[in-house]
Write an enzyme that holds these catalytic residues in place. Structure first.
Site, PDB file in Angstrom:
ATOM      1  N   ILE A  49      12.694   0.674  -9.485  1.00 27.27           N
ATOM      2  CA  ILE A  49      12.121   1.711 -10.339  1.00 27.27           C
ATOM      3  C   ILE A  49      12.228   1.244 -11.786  1.00 27.27           C
ATOM      4  O   ILE A  49      13.304   0.852 -12.247  1.00 27.27           O
ATOM      5  CB  ILE A  49      12.868   3.052 -10.179  1.00 27.27           C
ATOM      6  N   PHE A  50      11.106   1.276 -12.506  1.00 27.74           N
ATOM      7  CA  PHE A  50      11.104   0.839 -13.904  1.00 27.74           C
ATOM      8  C   PHE A  50      11.394   2.021 -14.817  1.00 27.74           C
ATOM      9  O   PHE A  50      10.667   3.015 -14.843  1.00 27.74           O
ATOM     10  CB  PHE A  50       9.759   0.223 -14.271  1.00 27.74           C
ATOM     11  N   TYR A  52      11.703   3.408 -18.611  1.00 33.42           N
ATOM     12  CA  TYR A  52      11.298   3.105 -19.990  1.00 33.42           C
ATOM     13  C   TYR A  52      11.659   4.231 -20.950  1.00 33.42           C
ATOM     14  O   TYR A  52      11.495   4.104 -22.159  1.00 33.42           O
ATOM     15  CB  TYR A  52       9.792   2.824 -20.061  1.00 33.42           C
ATOM     16  N   GLY A  53      12.158   5.348 -20.413  1.00 30.73           N
ATOM     17  CA  GLY A  53      12.560   6.484 -21.238  1.00 30.73           C
ATOM     18  C   GLY A  53      13.918   7.001 -20.802  1.00 30.73           C
ATOM     19  O   GLY A  53      14.903   6.260 -20.756  1.00 30.73           O
ATOM     20  N   SER A  54      13.964   8.272 -20.410  1.00 28.72           N
ATOM     21  CA  SER A  54      15.253   8.885 -20.075  1.00 28.72           C
ATOM     22  C   SER A  54      15.893   8.290 -18.830  1.00 28.72           C
ATOM     23  O   SER A  54      17.119   8.384 -18.663  1.00 28.72           O
ATOM     24  CB  SER A  54      15.090  10.403 -19.895  1.00 28.72           C
ATOM     25  N   GLU A 130       9.916  13.607 -12.129  1.00 24.70           N
ATOM     26  CA  GLU A 130       8.773  12.961 -12.779  1.00 24.70           C
ATOM     27  C   GLU A 130       7.418  13.572 -12.383  1.00 24.70           C
ATOM     28  O   GLU A 130       6.467  13.499 -13.160  1.00 24.70           O
ATOM     29  CB  GLU A 130       8.760  11.467 -12.445  1.00 24.70           C
TER      30      GLU A 130
END
Length: 231
Positions: A49-50, A52-54, A130
């Site tokens: 899992i990428f 990029y935020g929280s 998400e």
């Protein structure tokens, strides 16, 4: 701050069901259908899992490995309205989305999930977070491990990322000044948008990643907050 218990109790879905928002809340059946369809598109045997935020500083799911990864021709951007969590209906905040942009790159953290009997339940928690209203599109992207100093020999890695859905009503394309204003003033049940930004910057720095765009945005937001307090 959002925690695992909140995801398990579907607190986010309850908050998003605010009558003034008129957002479609995805059922567990729809989320599971999305998970299974996404996994069918996977080409790798490993599931990364990428973040990029929280997810960088508050992943909440169980993982067995993590590493810094870069994806090419993508950028993170504050483009998803947060009417709950990091803002309110009257003063929505912003959270990050991932957008395709040729020539750009985005560095983040890839988490490897154990592919075992608990995988679907772990992914369901992630989808609760998400994909509660379908504001993102689960997307498989080729990334590159940045743990090595030799970019040419760095191993490739397939990652699952949540791309911003530009057709969704919570997607916005705001000016820099609008973004700063929102991040500096919005606060919701899980904290402020400014804290979300600052935690992302700190999470990246802890991983050895300096995102100068985010660092500069963080400075502008803090300056804006100082101006507001001085009025």
């Amino acid at each position: 701050m959002l925690d695992r218990q909140a995801l398990e109790s579907k607190l986010l879905q309850q908050l998003l069901a605010h009558p003034e928002l008129d957002l479609k809340i995805w059922s567990d059946a729809e989320l599971l259908q999305s998970i299974r369809a996404t996994l069918q598109q996977q080409s790798s045997l490993e599931l990364w899992i990428f973040a990029y935020g929280s997810l960088i500083w508050n992943p909440l799911f169980n993982y067995c490995d993590r590493r810094p990864v870069i994806i090419q021709n993508w950028q993170r951007k504050f483009c998803i309205l947060a009417h709950v969590g990091r803002g309110t209906v009257d003063n929505p905040g912003l959270v990050l989305g991932l957008e395709s942009k040729k020539g750009s790159c985005c560095q983040g953290i890839a988490y490897r999930l154990p592919v075992d009997e608990n995988l679907e339940s772990e992914l369901l928690l992630l989808w609760h977070r998400e994909m509660a209203v379908g504001a993102y599109i689960p997307t498989w992207i080729e990334g590159q491990d940045i743990c090595t100093n030799d970019e040419l020999s760095a191993p490739k890695i397939e990652v699952l990322a949540f791309m911003a859905n530009p057709q969704h009503p919570v997607y916005v394309n705001w000016s820099d000044s609008q973004i700063v204003e929102s991040l500096a003033t919005a606060e919701g049940d899980f904290g402020s948008s400014a804290a979300y930004l600052n935690s992302t910057v700190e999470g990246l720095l802890t991983a050895g990643i300096e995102d100068q765009t985010l660092i500069e945005l963080n400075r502008l937001v803090q300056d804006k907050q100082k101006q507001i307090r001085c009025k």
